[in-house]
Write a protein that holds these residues in place. Structure first.
Motif, mmCIF file in Angstrom:
data_model
loop_
_atom_site.group_PDB
_atom_site.id
_atom_site.type_symbol
_atom_site.label_atom_id
_atom_site.label_comp_id
_atom_site.label_asym_id
_atom_site.label_seq_id
_atom_site.Cartn_x
_atom_site.Cartn_y
_atom_site.Cartn_z
ATOM 1 N N LEU A 16 35.553 45.755 32.553
ATOM 2 C CA LEU A 16 34.005 46.024 32.609
ATOM 3 C C LEU A 16 33.349 45.841 33.772
ATOM 4 O O LEU A 16 32.425 46.721 34.100
ATOM 5 C CB LEU A 16 33.142 45.418 31.170
ATOM 6 C CG LEU A 16 33.619 46.007 29.839
ATOM 7 C CD1 LEU A 16 33.041 45.127 28.657
ATOM 8 C CD2 LEU A 16 33.102 47.570 29.678
ATOM 9 N N THR A 17 33.629 44.714 34.139
ATOM 10 C CA THR A 17 32.914 44.309 35.801
ATOM 11 C C THR A 17 33.191 45.159 36.858
ATOM 12 O O THR A 17 32.188 45.585 37.306
ATOM 13 C CB THR A 17 33.385 43.041 35.959
ATOM 14 O OG1 THR A 17 33.104 42.098 35.041
ATOM 15 C CG2 THR A 17 32.755 42.360 37.119
ATOM 16 N N SER A 18 34.517 45.762 36.724
ATOM 17 C CA SER A 18 34.758 46.832 37.747
ATOM 18 C C SER A 18 34.153 48.288 37.298
ATOM 19 O O SER A 18 33.620 48.380 38.294
ATOM 20 C CB SER A 18 36.349 46.745 37.654
ATOM 21 O OG SER A 18 36.861 47.729 38.589
ATOM 22 N N PHE A 19 34.276 48.431 36.311
ATOM 23 C CA PHE A 19 33.618 49.724 36.028
ATOM 24 C C PHE A 19 32.147 49.911 35.967
ATOM 25 O O PHE A 19 31.555 50.760 36.489
ATOM 26 C CB PHE A 19 34.113 50.009 34.409
ATOM 27 C CG PHE A 19 33.178 51.349 33.970
ATOM 28 C CD1 PHE A 19 33.919 52.608 34.182
ATOM 29 C CD2 PHE A 19 32.244 51.279 33.052
ATOM 30 C CE1 PHE A 19 33.419 53.651 33.863
ATOM 31 C CE2 PHE A 19 31.843 52.407 32.732
ATOM 32 C CZ PHE A 19 32.480 53.768 33.001
ATOM 33 N N VAL A 20 31.399 48.811 35.536
ATOM 34 C CA VAL A 20 29.861 48.934 35.887
ATOM 35 C C VAL A 20 29.573 48.462 37.041
ATOM 36 O O VAL A 20 28.483 49.339 37.604
ATOM 37 C CB VAL A 20 29.350 48.049 34.657
ATOM 38 C CG1 VAL A 20 27.778 47.795 34.878
ATOM 39 C CG2 VAL A 20 29.701 48.330 33.080
ATOM 40 N N GLY A 30 31.617 47.649 39.977
ATOM 41 C CA GLY A 30 32.449 47.978 41.064
ATOM 42 C C GLY A 30 33.035 46.427 41.944
ATOM 43 O O GLY A 30 33.337 46.660 42.855
ATOM 44 N N VAL A 31 32.728 45.367 41.175
ATOM 45 C CA VAL A 31 33.503 44.160 41.334
ATOM 46 C C VAL A 31 34.634 44.110 41.077
ATOM 47 O O VAL A 31 35.040 43.928 39.952
ATOM 48 C CB VAL A 31 32.652 42.892 41.121
ATOM 49 C CG1 VAL A 31 33.275 41.642 41.635
ATOM 50 C CG2 VAL A 31 31.287 42.968 41.607
ATOM 51 N N THR A 32 35.692 44.235 41.810
ATOM 52 C CA THR A 32 37.225 44.302 41.613
ATOM 53 C C THR A 32 37.990 42.986 41.832
ATOM 54 O O THR A 32 39.162 42.954 41.156
ATOM 55 C CB THR A 32 37.685 45.480 42.308
ATOM 56 O OG1 THR A 32 37.855 45.252 43.963
ATOM 57 C CG2 THR A 32 37.123 46.884 41.935
ATOM 58 N N GLU A 33 37.407 42.187 42.567
ATOM 59 C CA GLU A 33 38.208 41.149 42.926
ATOM 60 C C GLU A 33 38.805 40.254 41.617
ATOM 61 O O GLU A 33 40.045 39.889 41.496
ATOM 62 C CB GLU A 33 37.513 40.053 43.793
ATOM 63 C CG GLU A 33 37.302 40.594 45.153
ATOM 64 C CD GLU A 33 36.280 41.522 45.528
ATOM 65 O OE1 GLU A 33 35.783 41.753 46.583
ATOM 66 O OE2 GLU A 33 35.512 42.007 44.503
ATOM 67 N N PRO A 34 38.167 40.183 40.704
ATOM 68 C CA PRO A 34 38.713 39.626 39.431
ATOM 69 C C PRO A 34 39.983 40.070 38.791
ATOM 70 O O PRO A 34 41.018 39.436 38.341
ATOM 71 C CB PRO A 34 37.767 39.690 38.265
ATOM 72 C CG PRO A 34 36.512 39.549 39.175
ATOM 73 C CD PRO A 34 36.584 40.525 40.517
ATOM 74 N N ILE A 35 40.128 41.597 38.690
ATOM 75 C CA ILE A 35 41.078 42.158 38.267
ATOM 76 C C ILE A 35 42.512 42.103 39.487
ATOM 77 O O ILE A 35 43.743 41.774 39.001
ATOM 78 C CB ILE A 35 40.965 43.621 38.149
ATOM 79 C CG1 ILE A 35 39.817 43.993 37.020
ATOM 80 C CG2 ILE A 35 42.209 44.449 38.053
ATOM 81 C CD1 ILE A 35 39.620 45.374 36.634
ATOM 82 N N GLU A 36 42.021 42.487 40.911
ATOM 83 C CA GLU A 36 43.029 42.537 41.828
ATOM 84 C C GLU A 36 43.551 41.078 41.998
ATOM 85 O O GLU A 36 44.814 40.963 42.295
ATOM 86 C CB GLU A 36 42.211 42.848 43.140
ATOM 87 C CG GLU A 36 41.897 44.459 43.214
ATOM 88 C CD GLU A 36 40.986 44.678 44.203
ATOM 89 O OE1 GLU A 36 41.061 45.728 44.672
ATOM 90 O OE2 GLU A 36 39.954 43.857 44.762
ATOM 91 N N TYR A 37 42.855 39.757 41.885
ATOM 92 C CA TYR A 37 43.341 38.458 42.006
ATOM 93 C C TYR A 37 44.243 38.152 40.755
ATOM 94 O O TYR A 37 44.879 37.218 40.935
ATOM 95 C CB TYR A 37 42.402 37.553 42.319
ATOM 96 C CG TYR A 37 41.683 37.657 43.684
ATOM 97 C CD1 TYR A 37 42.832 37.313 45.022
ATOM 98 C CD2 TYR A 37 40.481 37.988 44.045
ATOM 99 C CE1 TYR A 37 42.162 37.243 46.103
ATOM 100 C CE2 TYR A 37 40.133 37.812 45.243
ATOM 101 C CZ TYR A 37 40.982 37.596 46.322
ATOM 102 O OH TYR A 37 40.790 37.773 47.836
#
Length: 451
Positions: A332-336, A338-345
């Motif tokens: 949800l953070t990435s979708f809403v 655009g902060v992607t670091e939590p998924i990527e890390y």
């Protein structure tokens, strides 16, 4: 004791010295984190600028022209390529790079930058010998012919964000060096923190004087590089996408982002103001901007949430609930936003192969989106908020939805197949810990009671 023994005895108590490149790398990482501080201001700037557009509060929207001017002026000040953005980066870098920075650090940065900016504006580029220059301080001047019949706006050397970063670095270094200095008694009032802004006033003068003479070839070089990248079209966009995700591993992606998004390229607004950088040009209404931002929307809004879903489905049964809550949050953070670091890390270090594929696919998304004619941009990141706000400025923004859904399928399939086939230790698939209650619960569920 021999000389060699004396040397060994003196070095033994101290910590081992690292290689010089390790210190440089750590400094660059710190610099990258410092750049995030001014970038965090951009959502406010983007929203203000967007509300001031003609199709929102302006004549083509609600018809509130005066209100639109207020919002446009406020947002434009923050996004201004000559003063607003460079000043924000100057302050942000100064605070981020100085140890135990305080308000005096920011004051020193502002002092130095204003002196630097004013000196640059004392030397216009296009007032020939037959015209006189009028203007003073930080205000833009004009070129006036001797008979007073022609008045043209003067232009200046504009190191832009790069100049702001340099001034910020100098502020941080000088603050660390002088903020505890004590002068003679009769100058005691100017001790320490009060001394640094005074020093920075002279430093700003010197840096600007040097820039007047040396910036032109540097600026020409950056312009040539940006022109090469822009002329590469979709390939240039794809190269940037891969490089952007690749540098994220080392925390250095903000270096690339800062210059491409806020320095390269130029666009002249209807009022004659020139803006630089892919993000600024897009927000200013440049129909050709978005080459280095558009392709991030399919990845951040659709592809990475699909990767999070694959990680959830691949988790062990006993850990799926906990992993599901985590993956839902970061998706949800990435979708809403655009902060992607939590998924990527979450998979970068445990499954670097997945991250390498992700970096390449990001470049593919950048290539495909631009090749198909979609042009979109953002003030902060490529999430739903910027996607909705900037819909009216974008070209074919609807096209990013089917592109994003296609990449979501690709990401989910690739991630799930590789995680299961290669037994990658993504969240929820870590090796069993006998002391972990969750592991004991899983053994009970599956009937596996082996030690």
């Amino acid at each position: 004791m021999s000389g060699d023994g004396a040397v060994r005895s003196r070095r033994a108590p101290g910590a081992p010295r690292g290689h010089w490149w390790q210190g440089l790398f750590q400094g660059l990482q710190k610099m990258g984190r410092s750049l995030q501080l001014p970038i965090a201001v951009l959502p406010a700037a983007g929203i203000l600028n967007r509300l001031g557009q003609p199709d929102v509060f302006g004549a083509q929207g609600l018809g509130w022209d005066a209100v639109a001017k207020v919002f446009a002026a406020a947002g434009g000040a923050l996004l201004d390529s000559s003063l607003g953005l460079p000043l924000l980066f100057c302050i942000g870098v100064a605070i981020g790079m100085a140890r135990k920075a305080d308000g005096s650090t920011a004051l020193a940065a502002v002092t130095g930058f204003l002196a630097y900016y004013a000196v640059l504006h004392a030397f216009p580029l296009d007032c020939d010998g037959a015209a006189r220059f009028t203007g003073a301080g930080v205000w833009s001047g004009v070129c006036v012919t001797p008979d007073g019949t022609t008045v043209t706006q003067a232009s200046y050397q504009n190191p832009g964000v790069f100049g702001g970063i340099v001034m910020g670095l100098l502020t941080a270094w000088l603050w660390r060096r002088f903020h505890r200095v004590k002068l003679v008694d009769w100058l005691g009032f100017f001790n320490g923190r009060r001394l640094v802004p005074i020093v920075m006033a002279f430093v700003g003068l010197l840096v600007a004087s040097l820039s007047v003479w040396v910036w032109q070839p540097i600026g020409d070089g950056l312009t040539d590089f940006s022109k090469w990248l822009v002329d590469a079209g979709a390939w240039g966009s794809g190269i940037f996408g891969v490089a952007n995700r690749g540098l994220l591993v080392f925390g250095l992606h903000q270096f690339l982002n800062t210059f491409v998004w806020f320095q390269f390229g130029d666009y002249t607004k209807p009022d004659g103001t020139v803006v630089h950088g892919d993000v600024n040009r897009f927000l200013a209404g440049d129909p050709t901007a978005g080459q280095f931002t558009t392709g991030f929307f399919p990845i951040m809004m659709f592809a990475l949430p699909a990767a999070a879903l694959a990680i959830y489905h691949c988790a062990k049964p006993s850990r799926r609930k906990a992993v599901g809550g985590l993956m839902l949050s970061v998706a949800l953070t990435s979708f809403v936003t655009g902060v992607t670091e939590p998924i990527e890390y979450s998979f970068l270090f445990v499954a670097p192969l997945l991250y390498a594929i992700h970096a390449v696919l990001t470049g593919v998304s950048m290539f495909v989106s631009w090749q198909l004619g979609a042009k979109d941009g953002f003030s902060f990141s490529a999430g739903l908020i910027d996607y909705v706000i900037n819909w009216g400025l974008a070209t074919k923004p609807w096209l990013l939805i089917p592109i994003g859904l296609a990449f979501a399928v690709v990401y989910y399939t690739v991630f799930r197949v590789l995680i299961t086939k290669l037994d990658l230790p993504t969240p929820g698939r870590e090796p069993d810990d006998p002391d972990d209650p969750g592991t004991q619960e899983e053994q009970t569920v599956t009937g596996d009671t082996r030690p």
